[in-house]
Write a protein that holds these residues in place. Structure first.
Motif, PDB file in Angstrom:
ATOM      1  N   TYR A   1     -18.243  24.100 -38.660  1.00 38.73           N
ATOM      2  CA  TYR A   1     -18.654  25.500 -38.630  1.00 38.73           C
ATOM      3  C   TYR A   1     -19.881  25.726 -37.749  1.00 38.73           C
ATOM      4  O   TYR A   1     -20.842  24.967 -37.793  1.00 38.73           O
ATOM      5  CB  TYR A   1     -18.971  25.965 -40.050  1.00 38.73           C
ATOM      6  CG  TYR A   1     -19.401  27.410 -40.147  1.00 38.73           C
ATOM      7  CD1 TYR A   1     -18.558  28.437 -39.729  1.00 38.73           C
ATOM      8  CD2 TYR A   1     -20.653  27.751 -40.665  1.00 38.73           C
ATOM      9  CE1 TYR A   1     -18.945  29.768 -39.824  1.00 38.73           C
ATOM     10  CE2 TYR A   1     -21.044  29.079 -40.773  1.00 38.73           C
ATOM     11  CZ  TYR A   1     -20.190  30.078 -40.348  1.00 38.73           C
ATOM     12  OH  TYR A   1     -20.572  31.393 -40.459  1.00 38.73           O
TER      13      TYR A   1
ATOM     14  N   GLY B   1     -14.238  32.881 -44.198  1.00 38.25           N
ATOM     15  CA  GLY B   1     -13.111  33.176 -43.325  1.00 38.25           C
ATOM     16  C   GLY B   1     -12.762  32.027 -42.409  1.00 38.25           C
ATOM     17  O   GLY B   1     -11.605  31.823 -42.047  1.00 38.25           O
ATOM     18  N   PHE B   2     -13.769  31.252 -42.015  1.00 34.71           N
ATOM     19  CA  PHE B   2     -13.549  30.086 -41.174  1.00 34.71           C
ATOM     20  C   PHE B   2     -12.934  28.943 -41.965  1.00 34.71           C
ATOM     21  O   PHE B   2     -12.066  28.213 -41.478  1.00 34.71           O
ATOM     22  CB  PHE B   2     -14.889  29.645 -40.577  1.00 34.71           C
ATOM     23  CG  PHE B   2     -14.824  28.401 -39.730  1.00 34.71           C
ATOM     24  CD1 PHE B   2     -14.469  28.474 -38.391  1.00 34.71           C
ATOM     25  CD2 PHE B   2     -15.136  27.159 -40.269  1.00 34.71           C
ATOM     26  CE1 PHE B   2     -14.406  27.327 -37.611  1.00 34.71           C
ATOM     27  CE2 PHE B   2     -15.085  26.007 -39.493  1.00 34.71           C
ATOM     28  CZ  PHE B   2     -14.720  26.096 -38.151  1.00 34.71           C
TER      29      PHE B   2
ATOM     30  N   THR C   1     -18.561  34.481 -37.444  1.00 31.80           N
ATOM     31  CA  THR C   1     -17.526  34.524 -38.473  1.00 31.80           C
ATOM     32  C   THR C   1     -18.081  34.015 -39.795  1.00 31.80           C
ATOM     33  O   THR C   1     -18.689  32.943 -39.824  1.00 31.80           O
ATOM     34  CB  THR C   1     -16.323  33.644 -38.073  1.00 31.80           C
ATOM     35  OG1 THR C   1     -15.839  34.064 -36.800  1.00 31.80           O
ATOM     36  CG2 THR C   1     -15.206  33.735 -39.112  1.00 31.80           C
TER      37      THR C   1
ATOM     38  N   HIS D   1     -20.942  31.846 -34.002  1.00 36.99           N
ATOM     39  CA  HIS D   1     -19.719  32.595 -33.701  1.00 36.99           C
ATOM     40  C   HIS D   1     -19.670  33.922 -34.439  1.00 36.99           C
ATOM     41  O   HIS D   1     -18.872  34.795 -34.096  1.00 36.99           O
ATOM     42  CB  HIS D   1     -18.488  31.757 -34.052  1.00 36.99           C
ATOM     43  CG  HIS D   1     -18.224  30.657 -33.079  1.00 36.99           C
ATOM     44  ND1 HIS D   1     -17.601  29.473 -33.422  1.00 36.99           N
ATOM     45  CD2 HIS D   1     -18.502  30.564 -31.760  1.00 36.99           C
ATOM     46  CE1 HIS D   1     -17.513  28.695 -32.364  1.00 36.99           C
ATOM     47  NE2 HIS D   1     -18.040  29.328 -31.344  1.00 36.99           N
TER      48      HIS D   1
ATOM     49  N   GLY E   1      -4.957  31.844 -39.930  1.00 36.29           N
ATOM     50  CA  GLY E   1      -6.330  32.221 -39.657  1.00 36.29           C
ATOM     51  C   GLY E   1      -6.814  31.720 -38.311  1.00 36.29           C
ATOM     52  O   GLY E   1      -7.555  32.405 -37.614  1.00 36.29           O
ATOM     53  N   GLU E   2      -6.369  30.529 -37.911  1.00 37.57           N
ATOM     54  CA  GLU E   2      -6.788  29.984 -36.625  1.00 37.57           C
ATOM     55  C   GLU E   2      -6.093  30.706 -35.476  1.00 37.57           C
ATOM     56  O   GLU E   2      -6.659  30.874 -34.400  1.00 37.57           O
ATOM     57  CB  GLU E   2      -6.485  28.490 -36.565  1.00 37.57           C
ATOM     58  CG  GLU E   2      -7.356  27.681 -37.505  1.00 37.57           C
ATOM     59  CD  GLU E   2      -6.931  26.228 -37.555  1.00 37.57           C
ATOM     60  OE1 GLU E   2      -7.779  25.356 -37.345  1.00 37.57           O
ATOM     61  OE2 GLU E   2      -5.753  25.974 -37.820  1.00 37.57           O
TER      62      GLU E   2
ATOM     63  N   ALA F   1      -7.770  34.457 -35.542  1.00 36.37           N
ATOM     64  CA  ALA F   1      -9.230  34.613 -35.615  1.00 36.37           C
ATOM     65  C   ALA F   1      -9.818  34.922 -34.247  1.00 36.37           C
ATOM     66  O   ALA F   1      -9.320  34.483 -33.220  1.00 36.37           O
ATOM     67  CB  ALA F   1      -9.856  33.337 -36.176  1.00 36.37           C
ATOM     68  N   ASP F   2     -10.891  35.670 -34.277  1.00 29.82           N
ATOM     69  CA  ASP F   2     -11.617  35.985 -33.052  1.00 29.82           C
ATOM     70  C   ASP F   2     -12.996  35.354 -33.147  1.00 29.82           C
ATOM     71  O   ASP F   2     -13.848  35.824 -33.886  1.00 29.82           O
ATOM     72  CB  ASP F   2     -11.734  37.500 -32.903  1.00 29.82           C
ATOM     73  CG  ASP F   2     -12.447  37.896 -31.604  1.00 29.82           C
ATOM     74  OD1 ASP F   2     -12.823  36.971 -30.838  1.00 29.82           O
ATOM     75  OD2 ASP F   2     -12.625  39.098 -31.369  1.00 29.82           O
ATOM     76  N   TYR F   3     -13.228  34.273 -32.417  1.00 32.40           N
ATOM     77  CA  TYR F   3     -14.496  33.570 -32.492  1.00 32.40           C
ATOM     78  C   TYR F   3     -15.440  33.957 -31.347  1.00 32.40           C
ATOM     79  O   TYR F   3     -16.368  33.238 -31.022  1.00 32.40           O
ATOM     80  CB  TYR F   3     -14.267  32.056 -32.481  1.00 32.40           C
ATOM     81  CG  TYR F   3     -13.446  31.589 -33.632  1.00 32.40           C
ATOM     82  CD1 TYR F   3     -13.781  31.933 -34.941  1.00 32.40           C
ATOM     83  CD2 TYR F   3     -12.301  30.817 -33.427  1.00 32.40           C
ATOM     84  CE1 TYR F   3     -13.025  31.506 -36.015  1.00 32.40           C
ATOM     85  CE2 TYR F   3     -11.541  30.392 -34.513  1.00 32.40           C
ATOM     86  CZ  TYR F   3     -11.917  30.741 -35.787  1.00 32.40           C
ATOM     87  OH  TYR F   3     -11.161  30.315 -36.844  1.00 32.40           O
TER      88      TYR F   3
END
Length: 259
Positions: free
Chosen positions: A68, A78-79, A74, A72, A169-170, A173-175
């Motif tokens: 983590y 959520g990560f 997030t 980012h 989620g991966e 996801a918007d990182y």
């Protein structure tokens, strides 16, 4: 713990990689691993216990803690949740724990849903699926229940064409990546996923939304819909069976989104 304190602790861990702080963070977020196991609603067949699943979930949690980056933006929850769930699913795939008879029934259902939608150009009704299989609607419901109880039909699998570790989620996801091409690809993946889910009957669409995006358990969804947990499991399985051919067709794109 207040958000400012949480962020400060993460910054300290990223900078120092303190083993003591790492242990404290894992302990504080262990509830995420427990919740991930509860959400799967798996009926063990002897080779998999809830303790086994929790162990794999904790491995996913530890991986999330180590990877983590608070920069980012997030939230850690959520990560982490997709990685925790992915660790459990990877372990189950490796065990191939589902009885062969259930695999056969699942494949039979999947083919029926896919073939009917291709022919009809729309989502088939339960009556049409039952007729395609040569069974009664009641028998179809029992079949769906058996598959739901014993198989890990998951949108995480479907979005990657039955891949090994990438999760929903991966993929979506918007990182905050600065790469405009990657951002455009992710946007395309989200659009295709939303379009596929949008074709589902309203109740199935709601279950998918509550389960994957609101992170509710099947029991909690049952309370929202005022139906039994078993009925929610059945609805979820039908949704996954309907979505299978839609998303597997886009598997190369979806896998690319998580790269």
């Amino acid at each position: 713990m207040e958000q400012i304190q949480v962020q400060a602790r993460w910054r300290e861990y990223v900078e120092t990689r303190s083993p003591k702080l790492r242990e404290a963070i894992i302990r504080d977020y262990a509830v995420l691993a427990k919740r991930a196991v509860e959400r799967l609603q798996i009926t063990p067949w002897g080779c998999v216990s809830k303790d086994d699943l929790l162990s794999h979930a904790l491995i996913g949690l530890i991986d999330a803690v180590d990877r983590y980056d608070p920069q980012h933006g997030t939230p850690f929850e959520g990560f982490a949740m997709p990685r925790i769930r992915g660790a459990i699913l990877d372990a189950l795939r490796g065990l191939d724990w589902v009885p062969r008879s259930i695999r056969v029934e699942e494949n039979k259902l999947r083919r029926a849903y896919n073939q009917l939608e291709s022919v009809l150009g729309r989502t088939p009704t339960d009556e049409e699926v039952a007729d395609e299989l040569g069974v009664t609607v009641q028998a179809l419901e029992r079949l769906q229940t058996n598959v739901a109880r014993s198989s890990v039909l998951s949108l995480d699998d479907l979005v990657t064409g039955m891949g090994e570790s990438t999760t929903l989620g991966e993929v979506t996801a918007d990182y905050g990546t600065p790469d405009p091409y990657r951002n455009r690809e992710r946007s395309d993946a989200k659009t295709r996923l939303a379009e596929a889910i949008g074709t589902l009957p309203e109740r199935e669409k709601l279950v998918v939304s509550l389960y994957y995006y609101q992170e509710l358990t099947l029991k909690e969804i049952g309370q929202v819909l005022k139906v039994t947990e078993q009925r929610v499991s059945q609805i979820h399985s039908k949704a996954m069976l309907r979505l299978s051919h839609k998303l597997v067709r886009h598997s190369e794109l979806m896998v690319g989104m998580a790269a």
